[in-house]
Design a protein around this motif. Structure first.
Motif, PDB file in Angstrom:
ATOM      1  N   THR A   9       0.844  -1.189   0.000  1.00  0.00           N
ATOM      2  CA  THR A   9       0.000   0.000   0.000  1.00  0.00           C
ATOM      3  C   THR A   9       0.885   1.246   0.000  1.00  0.00           C
ATOM      4  O   THR A   9       1.525   1.541   1.012  1.00  0.00           O
ATOM      5  CB  THR A   9      -0.904  -0.003   1.245  1.00  0.00           C
ATOM      6  OG1 THR A   9      -1.586  -1.252   1.310  1.00  0.00           O
ATOM      7  CG2 THR A   9      -1.909   1.143   1.202  1.00  0.00           C
ATOM      8  N   ARG A  11       1.527   5.466  -0.814  1.00  0.00           N
ATOM      9  CA  ARG A  11       0.861   6.766  -0.848  1.00  0.00           C
ATOM     10  C   ARG A  11       1.929   7.828  -1.059  1.00  0.00           C
ATOM     11  O   ARG A  11       3.039   7.727  -0.539  1.00  0.00           O
ATOM     12  CB  ARG A  11       0.136   7.019   0.471  1.00  0.00           C
ATOM     13  CG  ARG A  11      -0.537   8.377   0.518  1.00  0.00           C
ATOM     14  CD  ARG A  11      -1.529   8.514   1.639  1.00  0.00           C
ATOM     15  NE  ARG A  11      -1.023   8.064   2.903  1.00  0.00           N
ATOM     16  CZ  ARG A  11      -1.100   8.747   4.034  1.00  0.00           C
ATOM     17  NH1 ARG A  11      -1.674   9.918   4.043  1.00  0.00           N
ATOM     18  NH2 ARG A  11      -0.629   8.260   5.153  1.00  0.00           N
ATOM     19  N   ALA A  68      -3.310  -5.783   1.438  1.00  0.00           N
ATOM     20  CA  ALA A  68      -4.296  -6.235   0.454  1.00  0.00           C
ATOM     21  C   ALA A  68      -4.500  -7.740   0.494  1.00  0.00           C
ATOM     22  O   ALA A  68      -5.555  -8.234   0.088  1.00  0.00           O
ATOM     23  CB  ALA A  68      -3.864  -5.808  -0.949  1.00  0.00           C
TER      24      ALA A  68
END
Length: 112
Positions: A9, A11, A68
């Motif tokens: 993940t 960002r 995930a």
């Protein structure tokens, strides 16, 4: 780069303190990558995660599982002050919904 890092993940956000974009990875909270361009910040953090996971494998360390890939039960306990609990119970009763449904709707925020 290995495809397994694509499951993590990532960002990219702006760092006012550094006046640059910062690339982050939720599964590796101690890692970050600064760059003037957001695409370079993402590329940098992905490369750093790749290097880190390779190093961990070589040292027989456990590599974090991507969020995930994890299974979540949908249950967690939150403690609140008794007065908050009472007010939420009243709001749920007045709305004609369960306390669980009321709190779930308050926690859920649509993505933009």
């Amino acid at each position: 780069m290995a495809k397994d890092i694509d499951r993590y993940t990532y960002r990219v956000t702006w760092s006012e303190e550094d006046q640059e974009h910062v690339g982050l990875c939720a599964e590796f909270p101690s890692l970050s990558w600064l760059a003037e361009d957001p695409e370079l910040a993402l590329k940098g953090i992905r490369q750093l995660v790749h290097d880190c996971t390779e190093d961990m494998r070589q040292n027989n360390e456990t590599v974090p599982e991507p969020l995930a890939s994890k299974q979540f039960s949908g249950k967690f306990m939150v403690r609140v002050p008794p007065e908050t609990h009472r007010l939420l119970a009243i709001e749920a009763a007045e709305s004609g919904v369960s306390l669980n449904r009321l709190i779930s709707s308050k926690l859920h925020r649509p993505r933009m």
